[in-house]
Scaffold this motif. Structure first.
Motif, short mmCIF file in Angstrom:
data_model
loop_
_atom_site.label_atom_id
_atom_site.label_comp_id
_atom_site.label_asym_id
_atom_site.label_seq_id
_atom_site.Cartn_x
_atom_site.Cartn_y
_atom_site.Cartn_z
N PRO A 72 0.80 -1.23 0.00
CA PRO A 72 0.00 0.00 0.00
C PRO A 72 0.83 1.28 0.00
O PRO A 72 0.36 2.33 -0.42
CB PRO A 72 -0.83 -0.12 1.28
CG PRO A 72 -0.02 -1.02 2.17
CD PRO A 72 0.67 -1.98 1.25
N ASP A 73 2.07 1.18 0.48
CA ASP A 73 2.94 2.35 0.55
C ASP A 73 3.77 2.44 -0.73
O ASP A 73 4.65 1.61 -0.99
CB ASP A 73 3.86 2.22 1.78
CG ASP A 73 4.68 3.47 2.02
OD1 ASP A 73 5.13 4.10 1.05
OD2 ASP A 73 4.89 3.81 3.21
N ARG A 74 3.50 3.45 -1.53
CA ARG A 74 4.17 3.62 -2.81
C ARG A 74 5.69 3.70 -2.66
O ARG A 74 6.45 3.05 -3.39
CB ARG A 74 3.63 4.87 -3.49
CG ARG A 74 4.18 5.19 -4.88
CD ARG A 74 3.47 6.44 -5.40
NE ARG A 74 3.85 6.77 -6.76
CZ ARG A 74 4.89 7.49 -7.08
NH1 ARG A 74 5.67 7.96 -6.13
NH2 ARG A 74 5.16 7.75 -8.36
N ASP A 75 6.14 4.50 -1.72
CA ASP A 75 7.59 4.67 -1.53
C ASP A 75 8.24 3.37 -1.06
O ASP A 75 9.35 3.04 -1.48
CB ASP A 75 7.85 5.79 -0.53
CG ASP A 75 7.50 7.17 -1.06
OD1 ASP A 75 7.42 7.30 -2.30
OD2 ASP A 75 7.28 8.08 -0.25
N ALA A 76 7.54 2.65 -0.20
CA ALA A 76 8.08 1.38 0.28
C ALA A 76 8.19 0.37 -0.86
O ALA A 76 9.15 -0.40 -0.94
CB ALA A 76 7.19 0.82 1.39
N ALA A 77 7.22 0.38 -1.76
CA ALA A 77 7.26 -0.52 -2.91
C ALA A 77 8.44 -0.21 -3.81
O ALA A 77 9.13 -1.12 -4.30
CB ALA A 77 5.95 -0.43 -3.69
N LEU A 78 8.70 1.07 -4.04
CA LEU A 78 9.82 1.47 -4.89
C LEU A 78 11.16 1.15 -4.22
O LEU A 78 12.11 0.73 -4.88
CB LEU A 78 9.74 2.95 -5.22
CG LEU A 78 8.61 3.35 -6.17
CD1 LEU A 78 8.50 4.86 -6.27
CD2 LEU A 78 8.83 2.74 -7.56
N GLU A 79 11.22 1.33 -2.92
CA GLU A 79 12.45 1.02 -2.20
C GLU A 79 12.73 -0.48 -2.23
O GLU A 79 13.88 -0.90 -2.38
CB GLU A 79 12.35 1.50 -0.75
CG GLU A 79 13.58 1.19 0.10
CD GLU A 79 14.87 1.75 -0.49
OE1 GLU A 79 15.92 1.07 -0.37
OE2 GLU A 79 14.84 2.84 -1.08
N ARG A 80 11.68 -1.28 -2.08
CA ARG A 80 11.86 -2.74 -2.17
C ARG A 80 12.39 -3.13 -3.54
O ARG A 80 13.29 -3.95 -3.67
CB ARG A 80 10.53 -3.44 -1.90
CG ARG A 80 10.64 -4.98 -1.94
CD ARG A 80 9.25 -5.61 -2.01
NE ARG A 80 8.50 -5.38 -0.80
CZ ARG A 80 8.49 -6.19 0.27
NH1 ARG A 80 9.21 -7.30 0.23
NH2 ARG A 80 7.77 -5.92 1.33
N LEU A 81 11.83 -2.53 -4.59
CA LEU A 81 12.27 -2.85 -5.93
C LEU A 81 13.70 -2.41 -6.17
O LEU A 81 14.51 -3.16 -6.73
CB LEU A 81 11.33 -2.20 -6.95
CG LEU A 81 11.71 -2.40 -8.43
CD1 LEU A 81 11.75 -3.87 -8.79
CD2 LEU A 81 10.73 -1.64 -9.33
N SER A 82 14.04 -1.20 -5.77
CA SER A 82 15.40 -0.70 -5.94
C SER A 82 16.40 -1.60 -5.23
O SER A 82 17.45 -1.97 -5.79
CB SER A 82 15.50 0.73 -5.41
OG SER A 82 16.83 1.20 -5.51
N SER A 83 16.09 -1.99 -4.00
CA SER A 83 16.98 -2.87 -3.24
C SER A 83 17.13 -4.22 -3.91
O SER A 83 18.23 -4.79 -3.97
CB SER A 83 16.44 -3.04 -1.82
OG SER A 83 17.22 -3.95 -1.08
#
Length: 377
Positions: free
Chosen positions: A102-113
Motif C-alpha cells: 500500500p505504501d508507494r515509496d516502500a514498494a519502490l524502495e523494495r524494488l530498488s533494493s
C-alpha cells in the motif's frame, strides 16, 4: 547430480517449504534422482517424450533440446521422478500472489533494493561480463549497476544503434557497435534455429540479435552476456496489458501483467539457448527472485496505464540514469535492430514472397535444410 543455477541445499529447502522464490536467478537439473525446474523456467530443461525408449535416467533429459530424440520441456515449477519411467511431472511451485504494497515509496524502495541485490550477485560471480545494450531503460539500468562494457548490435541505420549511441554518451560510457550486414543473418539463421530448436519467424528474429552480439562479445574474450530480459513482463511494458485486448485473458492490468510473467517460461529458453550457442553464459539480473517478488508487490499505480508503461522501473532507474534514458520508449529488439526487416527482405529475394503464408518461416527452414556447417559451440 547435475544442477544449474544454485546449490542443492537451496533447492531441497525450497521443496520442503514450497518456496517458489528462494533467492535465486533460476535453476534446473537433477537433484536426488529427481528433475527440478524453477517457477519461472529461467533455466531450460527437457525430457524425452518416450522415456521408456532409454535405459539410463541420465539419458532421459538434457539442458538442450537437440541432444534428445523427441524433447519436451519440463514445465516451470515442476519436478519429475527419474527412477519411475511412467512418472508424470508434478507441479511443486506456483507463482505467489502477494497483496500489493500500500505504501508507494516502500514498494519502490523494495524494488530498488532487489535490483541492486541482483546486480551485486551477478558482479560477485567469477565471470567477465559484457552487456547487450540497446539504449533503453532495461539494458541501461543493468549496464549502470553492473558497470560492464556495452555492446549494441544492429544494421547501420537502425533505431537501436542510434539509441545506444546517444544513451552511452549521456551515461559517459564507451560503446562497441556490432554493425550487421545481410550476410550475417544468412550465416547465423541455421545456428540460431538449431540452438533454439525453433524456426518460426518471430522467435528467430528475436534470437538473432542476441546470437550476433554474443558472437562479438565472446570473440572479445568475455564469458557472460548480461541482458535486460524480463522487464517488460514484470513491470507492464506491453501495450496489450494496458489495452486488455484479445491477446490477454485478464480483465485488469494487474492480471495481464501476471499473465506475462507466467509466459516467461515459453520465451526465455529461446534467449538462453541463443546466448549459450556463442559460448557465453546468460546473465539476467531483472529476473532474480528478489526482483520478481518486488514486482509482484507493486501497487496498481506503479504498473502501467495509457500514459506510461513500466512506471516503477523507470522511477527506480531515474535514481541512476539520466532522465532521457529512464523515460525513453524503445522498439522491440527485432524491429529496433532492423533484423526483422532485413530477414523479410532476404526471404523475398530468395523467392519467398509475402503472398506465401508465413514466408519468413519457410525461408528460415530452407536455410536450415541447406546448411552443412557444424553447429556453433
Amino acid at each position: 547430480m547435475t544442477l544449474r543455477g544454485v546449490d542443492p541445499e537451496t533447492v531441497r529447502t525450497a521443496l520442503e517449504r514450497a518456496d517458489p522464490l528462494p533467492g535465486t536467478a533460476g535453476f534446473a537439473g537433477e537433484l536426488d534422482e529427481t528433475l527440478v525446474r524453477d517457477v519461472l523456467g529461467r533455466v531450460p530443461l527437457y525430457v524425452e517424450t518416450d522415456r521408456d525408449s532409454t535405459t539410463e535416467p541420465g539419458s532421459r533429459w538434457a539442458f538442450e533440446p537437440a541432444v534428445l530424440d523427441d524433447p519436451v520441456a519440463l514445465p516451470p515449477g515442476a519436478t519429475l521422478e527419474l527412477v519411475e519411467p511412467d512418472a508424470e511431472p508434478e507441479r511443486r511451485w506456483t507463482l505467489p500472489a502477494p497483496e500489493p504494497e500500500p505504501d508507494r515509496d516502500a514498494a519502490l524502495e523494495r524494488l530498488s533494493s532487489a535490483i541492486r541485490t541482483a546486480t551485486s550477485e551477478a558482479r560477485a560471480a567469477d565471470r567477465d561480463i559484457a552487456v547487450a545494450f540497446s539504449g533503453g531503460v532495461d539494458s541501461a539500468l543493468v549496464a549502470e549497476l553492473l558497470d560492464a562494457p556495452l555492446y549494441v548490435v544492429g544494421f547501420p541505420d537502425s533505431h537501436d544503434v542510434d539509441a545506444a549511441k546517444t544513451a552511452a554518451d549521456a551515461m559517459g560510457r564507451e560503446l562497441t557497435v556490432v554493425d550487421l550486414e545481410p550476410a550475417d543473418l544468412e550465416r547465423a539463421v541455421p545456428q540460431v534455429a538449431r540452438a533454439t530448436g525453433r524456426t518460426n519467424a518471430m522467435d528467430v528474429q528475436i534470437a538473432l540479435p542476441l546470437y550476433l552480439v554474443g558472437e562479438r562479445v565472446a570473440a572479445d574474450g568475455f564469458d557472460a552476456l548480461a541482458v535486460g530480459q524480463g522487464a517488460d513482463e514484470l513491470f507492464g511494458g506491453y501495450e496489450k496489458v494496458v489495452r486488455l485486448d484479445h491477446r490477454v485473458d485478464a480483465e485488469t492490468t494487474r492480471g495481464a501483467v501476471r499473465e506475462q510473467i507466467e509466459s516467461l517460461s515459453e520465451q526465455l529458453p529461446r534467449d538462453v539457448h541463443a546466448i549459450e550457442a556463442t559460448g557465453l553464459a546468460p546473465v539476467a539480473p531483472l529476473l532474480h527472485d528478489a526482483v520478481v517478488d518486488a514486482a509482484l508487490r507493486l501497487p496498481d499505480e506503479l504498473l502501467a496505464d495509457e500514459t506510461e508503461r513500466k512506471r516503477a522501473l523507470r522511477l527506480v532507474a531515474a535514481d541512476s540514469l539520466p532522465a532521457e534514458i529512464a523515460y525513453r520508449e524503445k522498439k522491440a529488439v527485432q524491429y529496433g535492430s532492423l533484423v526483422a526487416r532485413e530477414l523479410d527482405r532476404l526471404a523475398r529475394q530468395a523467392g519467398y514472397k509475402r503472398r506465401i503464408d508465413d514466408h519468413v518461416t519457410k525461408y528460415v527452414q530452407s536455410l536450415l535444410e541447406e546448411d552443412t556447417d557444424p553447429p556453433a559451440a
